[in-house]
Scaffold this motif. Structure first.
Motif, PDB file in Angstrom:
ATOM      1  N   ARG A 178      -0.530   6.557   3.879  1.00  0.00           N
ATOM      2  CA  ARG A 178      -1.650   6.042   3.083  1.00  0.00           C
ATOM      3  C   ARG A 178      -2.767   7.093   3.011  1.00  0.00           C
ATOM      4  O   ARG A 178      -3.344   7.336   1.943  1.00  0.00           O
ATOM      5  CB  ARG A 178      -2.159   4.748   3.718  1.00  0.00           C
ATOM      6  CG  ARG A 178      -3.207   4.036   2.890  1.00  0.00           C
ATOM      7  CD  ARG A 178      -3.617   2.738   3.563  1.00  0.00           C
ATOM      8  NE  ARG A 178      -4.670   2.067   2.825  1.00  0.00           N
ATOM      9  CZ  ARG A 178      -5.322   0.995   3.265  1.00  0.00           C
ATOM     10  NH1 ARG A 178      -4.997   0.470   4.431  1.00  0.00           N
ATOM     11  NH2 ARG A 178      -6.272   0.444   2.549  1.00  0.00           N
ATOM     12  N   ASN A 179      -3.028   7.741   4.140  1.00  0.00           N
ATOM     13  CA  ASN A 179      -4.078   8.743   4.207  1.00  0.00           C
ATOM     14  C   ASN A 179      -3.698   9.996   3.416  1.00  0.00           C
ATOM     15  O   ASN A 179      -4.562  10.656   2.824  1.00  0.00           O
ATOM     16  CB  ASN A 179      -4.341   9.092   5.676  1.00  0.00           C
ATOM     17  CG  ASN A 179      -5.682   9.750   5.899  1.00  0.00           C
ATOM     18  OD1 ASN A 179      -5.785  10.733   6.614  1.00  0.00           O
ATOM     19  ND2 ASN A 179      -6.747   9.233   5.292  1.00  0.00           N
ATOM     20  N   LEU A 224       0.842  -1.182   0.000  1.00  0.00           N
ATOM     21  CA  LEU A 224       0.000   0.000   0.000  1.00  0.00           C
ATOM     22  C   LEU A 224       0.889   1.247   0.000  1.00  0.00           C
ATOM     23  O   LEU A 224       2.065   1.171   0.351  1.00  0.00           O
ATOM     24  CB  LEU A 224      -0.882  -0.001   1.256  1.00  0.00           C
ATOM     25  CG  LEU A 224      -1.909  -1.139   1.356  1.00  0.00           C
ATOM     26  CD1 LEU A 224      -2.494  -1.181   2.760  1.00  0.00           C
ATOM     27  CD2 LEU A 224      -3.009  -0.946   0.324  1.00  0.00           C
ATOM     28  N   PRO A 225       0.361   2.402  -0.400  1.00  0.00           N
ATOM     29  CA  PRO A 225       1.168   3.621  -0.337  1.00  0.00           C
ATOM     30  C   PRO A 225       1.758   3.819   1.056  1.00  0.00           C
ATOM     31  O   PRO A 225       1.060   3.713   2.069  1.00  0.00           O
ATOM     32  CB  PRO A 225       0.157   4.721  -0.680  1.00  0.00           C
ATOM     33  CG  PRO A 225      -0.840   4.042  -1.572  1.00  0.00           C
ATOM     34  CD  PRO A 225      -0.969   2.655  -1.015  1.00  0.00           C
ATOM     35  N   GLY A 226       3.052   4.073   1.089  1.00  0.00           N
ATOM     36  CA  GLY A 226       3.801   4.105   2.348  1.00  0.00           C
ATOM     37  C   GLY A 226       4.949   3.135   2.309  1.00  0.00           C
ATOM     38  O   GLY A 226       5.862   3.186   3.129  1.00  0.00           O
ATOM     39  N   HIS A 233       4.744  -0.174   5.987  1.00  0.00           N
ATOM     40  CA  HIS A 233       3.688  -1.138   6.319  1.00  0.00           C
ATOM     41  C   HIS A 233       4.258  -2.475   6.789  1.00  0.00           C
ATOM     42  O   HIS A 233       3.522  -3.324   7.273  1.00  0.00           O
ATOM     43  CB  HIS A 233       2.779  -1.354   5.110  1.00  0.00           C
ATOM     44  CG  HIS A 233       1.952  -0.158   4.767  1.00  0.00           C
ATOM     45  ND1 HIS A 233       0.836   0.219   5.491  1.00  0.00           N
ATOM     46  CD2 HIS A 233       2.089   0.779   3.789  1.00  0.00           C
ATOM     47  CE1 HIS A 233       0.318   1.316   4.974  1.00  0.00           C
ATOM     48  NE2 HIS A 233       1.061   1.684   3.944  1.00  0.00           N
ATOM     49  N   HIS A 242      -0.031   4.699   8.417  1.00  0.00           N
ATOM     50  CA  HIS A 242      -1.413   5.152   8.203  1.00  0.00           C
ATOM     51  C   HIS A 242      -1.419   6.573   7.643  1.00  0.00           C
ATOM     52  O   HIS A 242      -2.203   6.898   6.737  1.00  0.00           O
ATOM     53  CB  HIS A 242      -2.176   5.075   9.526  1.00  0.00           C
ATOM     54  CG  HIS A 242      -3.644   5.344   9.407  1.00  0.00           C
ATOM     55  ND1 HIS A 242      -4.459   5.574  10.486  1.00  0.00           N
ATOM     56  CD2 HIS A 242      -4.449   5.460   8.313  1.00  0.00           C
ATOM     57  CE1 HIS A 242      -5.694   5.809  10.073  1.00  0.00           C
ATOM     58  NE2 HIS A 242      -5.714   5.751   8.756  1.00  0.00           N
ATOM     59  N   SER A 247      -0.996  -0.480  -6.360  1.00  0.00           N
ATOM     60  CA  SER A 247      -0.405  -1.352  -5.344  1.00  0.00           C
ATOM     61  C   SER A 247      -0.390  -2.789  -5.845  1.00  0.00           C
ATOM     62  O   SER A 247      -1.132  -3.153  -6.752  1.00  0.00           O
ATOM     63  CB  SER A 247      -1.196  -1.249  -4.036  1.00  0.00           C
ATOM     64  OG  SER A 247      -1.160   0.072  -3.539  1.00  0.00           O
TER      65      SER A 247
END
Length: 478
Positions: free
Chosen positions: A180-181, A126-128, A132, A177, A194
């Motif tokens: 991602r946000n 996921l983005p990040g 993660h 988080h 992703s």
């Protein structure tokens, strides 16, 4: 997935993408933000505390930072990075942070959609990115304010989420988080894919121009596969005029290269200890776990094991008073837990009664081999061999970037092509004001691959790349 992304991730696409970014960690996210038309300007009433920088900024009022001479603006700046553009962007975002101040950013951001450059960000997670994969309760090394991306401060985001900081630092879970946000809040999601694994990047394919002559700029062919929720894999292949490497360095853990390292109880990631603890495979009654390494990952493992009262043998090759140990570079007030580990390493030797129950340190010990019956054989500083029974091994001695998808695994791009690629010792050789590879036009590297190892400073590389790409696009014929 949007139709736009489906078209470009198909087996063929008639029009090449302007930019493909490989890696969706903080570097890739920040670059996507800048390429999406978000443009930094100096606030009209802002006064920068650095007099020389303030004078230069005042020379071009109303001109975006992306359109100014980054070399000129960054000249004379000093700080904790070797990159002049990283120091510049950090000084604009956090003007006096190294002096403990809280002066607001001198930048204001305008969303100018006409300046956006089409791009795609490919990431395994996921983005990040790798954030993660870090155990969520771990506290970040950097202060929370240094983990933030442009125009959304971590402390403001944490306040809205009703989350608290610990000693000015956040947990890895909170930061994952937040990244991602950030992608969602800034409307960048349509650029991100992703579950994308890149297996090959090739270049040298000339781009035909409208007149039939060939454009001297090469095209890049990026190939790989997408992993769907049902674990099925869909191949993709796309063309791009520019490729940005933003994959970080946590892909390939460093190894000792000794007999027995492939045995099933030997691991190279902290997550293996978390799994074993949750499964009851290691307990306070177990044989000690063996932690190899004298960096922060090894210290994190010691702290995690101590929290669960799991006995530890901690071995490392350096002397405990080596000034090169990372603990000696961290302020005690900000990092009390790491200094506690360093104190344990220093005060506890296997030859003395332990002041710390369940912890033994083995400084200046060389690990020779692992045996199938869960024994580890060492050579001590005097040359004697020692054998210890252990339940689990964590080898935490750093990691290397995995650029196996590049020709020659990217070694020809390093500052010293005869040595292994390393974020700290031998990064990709890039122009300091564009972050374009000195060896290949159209190929860029940001973040640890270019020698920028902290989130605080990777954003300068994104600024340099975005500025370079905007200039390139302005020169392209309509």
């Amino acid at each position: 997935m949007s139709n736009w992304r489906k078209d470009h991730l198909g087996t063929s696409s008639s029009e090449p993408l302007t930019v493909v970014i490989i890696g969706n960690g903080p570097s890739g996210i920040c670059l996507s933000y800048l390429l999406s038309g978000y443009t930094p300007y100096v606030k009209p009433d802002a006064i920068h505390p650095h007099p020389l920088l303030q004078r230069k900024l005042a020379e071009a009022p109303g001109v975006s930072i992306l359109d100014q001479d980054l070399d000129y603006l960054s000249e004379g700046l000093e700080g904790r990075s070797q990159s002049p553009v990283a120091l510049l962007f950090d000084a604009l975002l956090r003007p006096d942070t190294d002096f403990g101040g809280n002066v607001e950013s001198v930048l204001t951001w305008k969303h100018q959609k006409e300046r956006a450059i089409p791009h795609l960000v490919l990431g395994r997670n996921l983005p990040g990115g790798a954030w993660h994969s870090i155990e969520g309760s771990m506290v970040t090394l950097s202060q929370a304010q240094w983990m933030g991306l442009p125009d959304l401060q971590v402390k403001d985001w944490m306040r809205r989420k009703r989350r608290g900081l610990r000693n000015s630092r956040a947990t890895a879970g909170d930061i994952a988080h937040y990244y991602r946000n950030y992608v969602t809040k800034k409307g960048l999601g349509h650029n991100f894919v992703s579950g994308a694994v890149v297996t090959a990047v090739e270049w040298g394919i000339p781009e035909p121009s409208g007149s039939g002559a060939q454009d001297p700029s090469p095209l890049f062919q990026v190939s790989g596969f997408l992993t769907a929720e049902d674990r099925s894999q869909q191949p993709f292949s796309l063309c791009a005029r520019n490729v940005v490497l933003a994959t970080g360095t946590s892909d390939s853990p460093a190894r000792l290269g000794i007999p027995g390292e492939a045995l099933p109880f030997v691991h190279h990631e902290l997550s293996a200890l978390e799994v074993a603890t949750r499964a009851g495979m290691v307990t306070p009654a177990s044989d000690p776990i063996l932690i190899i390494g004298a960096g922060l990952s090894a210290a994190d493992a010691v702290l995690y094991a101590r929290h669960y009262n799991i006995p530890v043998i901690h071995a490392f090759r350096r002397p405990v008073d080596d000034p090169g140990l990372v603990f000696n570079q961290l302020p005690k007030m900000l990092y009390p837990e790491y200094h506690k580990v360093h104190q344990m390493m220093r005060e506890q030797s296997i030859l003395l009664p332990s002041p710390y129950e369940g912890y033994r340190s083995l400084p200046e010990h060389q690990l020779l081999l692992f045996k199938e019956d869960r024994q580890a054989v060492f050579r001590d500083p005097t040359g004697l061999q020692k054998v210890f029974g252990i339940s689990l091994v964590l080898v935490l001695i750093g990691s290397h970037p995995d650029l196996s998808f590049l020709p020659g695994a990217g070694t020809d791009l390093a500052m010293d092509p005869d040595q292994p690629l390393s974020a700290k010792r031998n990064p990709i050789d890039v122009d300091p004001f564009t972050y374009q590879s000195t060896q290949q036009e159209g190929l860029y590297a940001v973040g640890p691959l270019a020698g920028d190892n902290f989130v605080r400073f990777v954003q300068g590389g994104a600024l340099a790349v975005a500025s370079s790409l905007l200039r390139k696009e302005a020169r392209r014929p309509p």
